[in-house]
Design a protein around this motif. Structure first.
Motif, PDB file in Angstrom:
ATOM      1  N   ARG A  60      -0.664   3.700  -3.322  1.00 17.49           N
ATOM      2  CA  ARG A  60      -1.654   4.362  -2.469  1.00 17.49           C
ATOM      3  C   ARG A  60      -2.973   4.611  -3.199  1.00 17.49           C
ATOM      4  O   ARG A  60      -4.052   4.445  -2.633  1.00 17.49           O
TER       5      ARG A  60
ATOM      6  N   THR B 294       0.815  -1.220   0.000  1.00 18.35           N
ATOM      7  CA  THR B 294       0.000   0.000   0.000  1.00 18.35           C
ATOM      8  C   THR B 294       0.847   1.268   0.000  1.00 18.35           C
ATOM      9  O   THR B 294       0.394   2.312  -0.473  1.00 18.35           O
ATOM     10  N   SER B 295       2.074   1.206   0.508  1.00 19.31           N
ATOM     11  CA  SER B 295       2.919   2.402   0.524  1.00 19.31           C
ATOM     12  C   SER B 295       3.387   2.775  -0.878  1.00 19.31           C
ATOM     13  O   SER B 295       3.705   3.938  -1.146  1.00 19.31           O
TER      14      SER B 295
ATOM     15  N   GLN C  74      -6.659   3.380  -2.182  1.00 21.32           N
ATOM     16  CA  GLN C  74      -7.769   4.318  -1.993  1.00 21.32           C
ATOM     17  C   GLN C  74      -8.957   3.945  -2.866  1.00 21.32           C
ATOM     18  O   GLN C  74     -10.112   4.071  -2.447  1.00 21.32           O
TER      19      GLN C  74
END
Length: 213
Positions: A171, A167-168, A175
């Motif tokens: 992103r 997820t980093s 979302q």
């Protein structure tokens, strides 16, 4: 990236446990990409530890991406050409995920994941295309089991593509699917499974997707 003692341990492990050939296929961005370079160096280093491992590198624009269901970079595909099965990491399989990466290599080499016979047959029974995205963070100790469960299914069945998504690094994708906590598994861009569920539960969720209108 790997110290000499770890490389020695992995070399011995691969020597005793690898059966068939495995390709480590990296898909990077067409422009300069720090994480792509890091992942390529890591992949090349691991591939030197056994003559049953090989390394390939392609830009994301390569037609090879369609064959492996790759949609984003950097992505590292652990691929068994003999069985046409794979497990994908969108991001660097470091920290808690390094063990998962090594287990995936061994399972790909063996031709199937090391899971119970009934679960293996259930995974092989999937007769429709499946895409699994497991959203994770590098610091999450509960995420590797969720990734391994998804990868076990994809390593058992060529109709299934499963990827770990950091997820980093992605992103906007997190979302888009409103990922508020990890691990979270997305099945065919619609159904969601929260937390690290047992493989049996994930298989049930996957099979139920094809039953929904």
């Amino acid at each position: 990236m790997l110290d000499e003692e770890l490389k020695k341990q992995l070399s011995n492990k691969f020597s005793s446990e690898l059966k068939g050939n495995v390709k480590l296929i990296l898909f990077g961005q067409d422009n300069d990409c720090t994480f792509c370079r890091e992942l390529e160096d890591f992949t090349k280093e691991v591939s030197t530890l056994s003559d049953k491992l090989s390394h390939e590198s392609h830009p994301l624009s390569s037609p090879e991406r369609a064959k492996h269901g790759v949609e984003r970079a950097p992505s590292l595909v652990v691929y068994s050409e003999e069985n046409d099965t794979s497990a994908t990491f969108c991001g660097v399989p470091g920290n808690h995920f390094f063990r998962t990466f090594i287990e995936d290599i061994i399972d790909a080499s063996r031709g199937s994941p090391r899971i119970s016979g009934d679960l293996l047959e259930k995974a092989k029974s999937i007769d429709f295309p499946v895409k699994l995205m497991v959203f994770v963070s590098q610091s999450c100790p509960y995420c590797p089991p969720a990734v391994k469960a998804a990868h076990d299914i994809s390593l058992a069945n060529p109709l299934v593509k499963a990827e770990m998504v950091d997820t980093s690094l992605f992103r906007q994708l997190a979302q888009r699917f409103m990922v508020m906590g990890v691990p979270r598994t997305i099945i065919n861009n619609k159904s969601q499974v929260a937390g690290a569920q047992p493989l049996s539960e994930l298989l049930s969720q996957v099979l139920s997707v094809n039953e929904k209108p």
